[in-house]
Structure formats: structure tokens, C-alpha cells
Write a protein that holds these residues in place. Structure first.
Motif, short mmCIF file in Angstrom:
data_model
loop_
_atom_site.label_atom_id
_atom_site.label_comp_id
_atom_site.label_asym_id
_atom_site.label_seq_id
_atom_site.Cartn_x
_atom_site.Cartn_y
_atom_site.Cartn_z
N GLY A 195 0.83 -1.21 0.00
CA GLY A 195 0.00 0.00 0.00
C GLY A 195 0.85 1.25 0.00
O GLY A 195 0.81 2.03 0.94
N GLY A 251 5.91 11.54 9.25
CA GLY A 251 5.00 10.52 8.75
C GLY A 251 4.12 10.06 9.90
O GLY A 251 4.51 10.14 11.08
N SER A 252 2.92 9.57 9.57
CA SER A 252 2.01 9.23 10.67
C SER A 252 2.41 7.93 11.35
O SER A 252 2.08 7.70 12.51
CB SER A 252 0.57 9.18 10.18
N LEU A 301 2.04 7.38 15.25
CA LEU A 301 1.07 6.42 15.80
C LEU A 301 1.75 5.51 16.81
O LEU A 301 1.19 5.15 17.85
CB LEU A 301 0.44 5.60 14.68
N TYR A 324 -4.06 -1.68 10.78
CA TYR A 324 -2.69 -1.32 10.42
C TYR A 324 -1.79 -1.80 11.57
O TYR A 324 -1.99 -1.41 12.72
CB TYR A 324 -2.63 0.20 10.24
N TYR A 358 -0.47 -0.32 15.17
CA TYR A 358 -1.25 -0.14 16.41
C TYR A 358 -0.91 -1.25 17.42
O TYR A 358 -0.77 -1.00 18.61
CB TYR A 358 -2.77 -0.20 16.16
N CYS A 393 -9.39 4.12 12.63
CA CYS A 393 -8.77 4.32 11.32
C CYS A 393 -9.88 4.60 10.32
O CYS A 393 -10.63 3.70 9.94
CB CYS A 393 -7.99 3.08 10.93
N ASN A 396 -7.90 1.20 6.61
CA ASN A 396 -7.02 0.30 5.88
C ASN A 396 -7.21 -1.05 6.54
O ASN A 396 -6.96 -1.16 7.75
CB ASN A 396 -5.56 0.76 6.00
N ASP A 449 -6.53 7.80 13.12
CA ASP A 449 -5.62 7.68 11.97
C ASP A 449 -6.40 8.02 10.70
O ASP A 449 -7.32 7.31 10.32
CB ASP A 449 -5.09 6.24 11.94
N CYS A 485 -4.95 8.94 7.47
CA CYS A 485 -3.99 9.23 6.40
C CYS A 485 -4.56 9.03 4.99
O CYS A 485 -3.96 9.47 4.02
CB CYS A 485 -2.70 8.45 6.60
N TYR A 486 -5.75 8.39 4.87
CA TYR A 486 -6.36 8.24 3.54
C TYR A 486 -7.49 9.24 3.29
O TYR A 486 -8.27 9.08 2.36
CB TYR A 486 -6.91 6.81 3.36
N SER A 540 -1.33 12.88 7.13
CA SER A 540 -0.06 12.63 6.46
C SER A 540 -0.07 13.17 5.04
O SER A 540 -1.12 13.19 4.38
CB SER A 540 0.16 11.11 6.43
N SER A 569 1.81 11.63 2.83
CA SER A 569 2.29 10.51 2.00
C SER A 569 1.33 10.17 0.87
O SER A 569 1.73 10.08 -0.29
CB SER A 569 2.49 9.26 2.86
N LYS A 570 0.07 9.97 1.23
CA LYS A 570 -0.92 9.57 0.23
C LYS A 570 -1.55 10.78 -0.43
O LYS A 570 -1.87 10.76 -1.62
CB LYS A 570 -2.02 8.72 0.89
N ARG A 579 8.48 11.56 4.34
CA ARG A 579 8.17 11.32 5.75
C ARG A 579 7.64 12.60 6.40
O ARG A 579 8.34 13.28 7.15
CB ARG A 579 9.39 10.80 6.54
C1 LIG Z 1 -3.67 3.10 8.03
C2 LIG Z 1 -2.32 3.70 7.88
N1 LIG Z 1 -1.92 4.59 8.79
C3 LIG Z 1 -0.71 5.17 8.71
C4 LIG Z 1 0.17 4.86 7.69
C5 LIG Z 1 1.51 5.50 7.70
O1 LIG Z 1 1.73 6.38 6.67
P1 LIG Z 1 2.86 7.48 6.74
O2 LIG Z 1 3.81 7.11 7.83
O3 LIG Z 1 3.50 7.48 5.41
O4 LIG Z 1 2.16 8.77 7.06
C6 LIG Z 1 -0.20 3.94 6.72
C7 LIG Z 1 0.73 3.59 5.63
O5 LIG Z 1 0.54 2.76 4.82
C8 LIG Z 1 -1.49 3.34 6.81
O6 LIG Z 1 -1.92 2.46 5.91
#
Ligand SMILES: Cc1ncc(COP(=O)(O)O)c(C=O)c1O
Length: 399
Positions: free
Chosen positions: A37, A101-102, A106, A129, A132, A175, A179, A207, A209-210, A243, A245-246, A254
Motif C-alpha cells: 500500500g 510521517g504518521s 502512531l 494497520y 497499532y 482508522c 485500511n 488515523d 492518512c487516507y 499525512s 504521504s498519500k 516522511r
Molecule cells: C492506516 C495507515 N496509517 C498510517 C500509515 C503511515 O503512513 P505514513 O507514515 O506514510 O504517514 C499507513 C501507511 O501505509 C497506513 O496504511
């Protein structure tokens, strides 16, 4: 050695490597991975340019230590984004913190908030994820896995958590978008969680991040947004993790931030100062630039929407799957063993998917990921379409 390290579970990709050991993927077909992912759309040029430009900017060079709390510019940019995206009034000085980065945040958050001298439970969704779980175990807490319910759009069954478990809960991970399920938590679920929180005093880590990759008209509800809507403007006991990232296709940079309860964040900053997790000034500058632009996020979302609109209908013909609320995953029922499906698919069609049972734990007598696979549609549309066509052939050829 810290004995808690031995309680960590192998990461899903480690288990996948073992599952695939000894398999020769069909050499007539080029490999396609829907396994990891990780965003693959290109990083926008203006973000790369901001990184390069930051090297020359006064105050953001490499010859000094950056503040762990972040620059005022970055914190203001994060707060302004929260205002535009969710209509929130957040104090940039006390209610926002940059993180690398998250994922690291987390993890570190559990180390900050858990008191291991008291019975400590960390509740998290199942599937989930994996950070956790590791965060809970290394903080000296026991994870409790609350299953997602396929009959209710994969909503987590919070009612399945016994009252005695809530009483020992110190931290709850949510979340949304999820995810691997892609499910977005509606306001009613937040209302329920806040009521439980008021009764039992745990902290919520949300969380998100999406949050910017979604398929409905309505953007996903954020945790802080839900709190504000329900009259909890101080965000008590709540911290949201977000985040770039996505959102901005920069997983390698990061960069993310947390926002919420000022008192909790003060303690988190203290922890982070000792942990040494300040963000590079170069990345801080580029992050502020990225949070301040929305057009690239709209374009990125559009790319995912077009891709999912083409790929999902193909797979719907042969698998129990539909367009998720959000995220870049399809969470598909395969009507049988998810591990056998993944192994045979690789052997016969050279496509990698992740068995759902690796993303969940057996709890209450069942593994809610079993019989499902996660497909990350992160590659370009042509490649994802080819993978989907191969999966259709594969399923149709199975006995
Ligand atoms: C649910 C979830 N949270 C957090 C992250 C962490 O992402 P990042 O550290 O790039 O912000 C991911 C990464 O795949 C994720 O799927």
C-alpha cells in the motif's frame, strides 16, 4: 533485551514472503504487485522544487537543529488546511505538531499516553494497520481487536468490546478511512465512541492518512470535525493523525502532522523531544508548501477515481467486492482460502495480492480478514487493469 520485543508479530509482507517461498511465478507474464500500500503516482514537481529551494532559504538550512515543535510557518499551514478542509479553528501554537510521517507518530503516541503501571488495554479495529498492535505491545499494554462487520460496510463492531475491557482501555485507535476496508466512520459512530470515552477516560488516536482519496461526493468526516460538530471544540482526549504521504504522493518525504487536545500534545512534544524526532527544516518548508496547495490533491483524487471506476467493475464480476468509501484499496471476498488464492494467483498469473488474514488477528474465534484479499490500486491504470483482467481469468479458471 526488552522482552516485549518478542511479542511483536511478523509484518504481513514477511508472512507473504514465506507463503510465496518455493513458488515460481508464471514466467510468461510480467510481475504486477497489488500487494504493497505505497503510493506510486508521481510526486508533484512543485513539491520537489520546494525541497530544493529550501536548501537556500535563510532559517531552513542544514547548519542548525530544527525545533521538534516545528516552525510556526508549518504549524500555521497545517492549521489553515484543517480550517479549509474541515472548517476547524485550531490553535497552531498548541494544537498542532509536525511528525515524520504518521507511522512513527502512531507508534510513539502509545509510548506517551499508556501508563503500564495500571491495567492497560489498547482497542483497535480488526483488520488493522499493524503499527497499532506493535505500539500497544511495546508500551506494555494488551491489544483488544474489535472486528469490522462486512454486513455494515465494514463498520467496526464497537459493541463487541465488553464493558470490563473498555474500563481498562487507555487508548483507542480508530482508522477512518480504514485500511484495508476503505470504510469511513459516520458521525453516529463518533458519538458512540465519545460517550464511551467520557465514561472510561481513554484517549482516542484517529488515523486519517487516507482522508483525501475518496469516491463519494462528500469528503470523509474527520475525527476533529466530528468532535466539533458534537460540541467538543477543545478536542478533549482526541488526537488526529494525518499525512502527506498519500495526499501528495510523498511517502519518501516522511511528513505528516497531529492535531487535537492541547494538553495531550504538550506531553507528546515532551516525549518527542527526548525521542529526537524533529523534522528536517528542508522537509518542514516543503511540507508547508504542500499543505497550502489543493489542486494537486484534486488531480490525484481524480486519477484514483478514474482508475477505480475502470478496475472495480471488472473485479465485481468475479469477486465479492465493491467501490469503497475511500482509500486506495479493494477489500475483496474470494470465496475460499485467502492464502491459497494469493499463492495460486502468483503462481499462475504473476499478480501479488495480500491475504486478508495477514492483516487481522483471530479474536473471538474468528479472523475477520480470512477469505478476503487486499488489492492496492497504486500502480497506473493500465497496469491495474491488466492485473484485474488476469484475476478475472484466474477466478474463472478455478474449480
Ligand atoms: C492506516 C495507515 N496509517 C498510517 C500509515 C503511515 O503512513 P505514513 O507514515 O506514510 O504517514 C499507513 C501507511 O501505509 C497506513 O496504511
Amino acid at each position: 533485551m526488552n522482552p516485549l520485543l518478542s511479542r511483536l508479530q511478523p509484518y504481513p509482507f514477511e508472512r507473504l514472503r514465506q507463503l510465496f517461498a518455493g513458488i515460481t511465478p508464471n514466467p510468461a507474464l510480467r510481475p504486477i504487485s497489488l500487494g504493497i500500500g505505497e503510493p506510486k503516482h508521481p510526486t508533484p514537481a512543485f513539491i520537489k522544487q520546494a525541497l530544493a529551494a529550501a536548501m537556500e532559504m535563510p532559517g531552513s538550512d542544514l547548519a542548525g537543529y530544527p525545533p521538534t515543535a516545528g516552525t510556526p510557518q508549518l504549524r500555521e499551514a497545517c492549521a489553515a488546511w484543517l480550517q479549509r478542509r474541515y472548517g476547524l479553528q485550531v490553535d497552531a501554537a498548541t494544537q498542532v505538531l509536525p511528525v515524520n510521517g504518521s507511522r512513527e507518530a502512531l507508534f510513539a503516541f502509545a509510548q506517551t499516553v499508556i501508563d503500564p503501571t495500571r491495567p492497560a488495554v489498547v482497542v483497535c479495529p480488526n483488520p488493522f494497520y499493524q503499527i497499532y498492535e506493535g505500539a500497544a505491545l511495546l508500551a506494555g499494554a494488551e491489544p483488544f481487536y474489535a472486528p469490522s462487520d462486512p454486513a455494515r460496510n465494514f463498520a467496526v463492531d464497537w459493541d463487541s468490546v465488553p464493558e470490563a475491557t473498555w474500563a481498562k482501555t487507555q487508548l483507542l485507535y480508530v482508522c477512518s478511512p480504514g485500511n484495508p476496508t476503505g470504510a469511513v466512520m459516520p458521525l453516529d459512530e463518533w458519538r458512540k465512541l465519545f460517550a464511551l470515552q467520557d465514561r472510561h477516560g481513554f484517549i482516542i488516536a484517529s488515523d486519517e492518512c487516507y482522508s483525501e482519496i475518496y469516491f463519494r461526493d462528500e469528503p470523509p468526516l474527520g475525527g476533529l470535525e466530528a468532535a466539533a460538530k458534537l460540541g467538543r471544540q477543545d478536542f478533549r482526549g482526541l488526537v488526529a493523525f494525518t499525512s502527506l504521504s498519500k495526499r501528495s504522493n510523498v511517502p519518501g518525504m516522511r511528513s505528516g502532522f497531529v492535531a487535537g487536545d492541547a494538553q495531550v500534545l504538550r506531553q507528546f512534544l515532551l516525549y518527542r523531544t527526548y525521542h529526537g524526532s524533529a523534522m528536517s527544516p528542508i522537509v518542514q518548508h516543503a511540507s508547508a508548501v504542500a499543505w497550502s496547495d489543493e489542486q494537486h490533491v484534486v488531480d490525484n483524487r481524480e486519477q484514483y477515481r478514474r482508475k477505480f471506476a475502470q478496475v472495480a467493475p471488472l473485479l465485481e464480476q468475479v469477486l465479492d467486492v465493491r467501490l469503497p468509501d475511500a482509500s486506495f484499496y479493494l477489500w475483496a471476498g474470494v470465496r475460499g482460502s485467502d492464502t491459497a488464492f494469493a499463492r495460486d494467483l502468483l503462481a499462475q498469473y504473476n499478480v501479488t495480492v495480500l491475504p486478508g488474514s495477514y492483516l487481522a488477528r483471530e479474536a473471538g474465534g474468528f479472523n475477520p480478514g480470512a477469505g478476503r484479499v487486499r488489492m492496492a490500486l497504486v500502480a497506473d491504470t493500465a497496469e491495474c487493469l491488466e492485473a484485474a483482467q488476469r484475476i478475472v481469468q484466474f477466478v474463472q479458471s478455478r474449480p
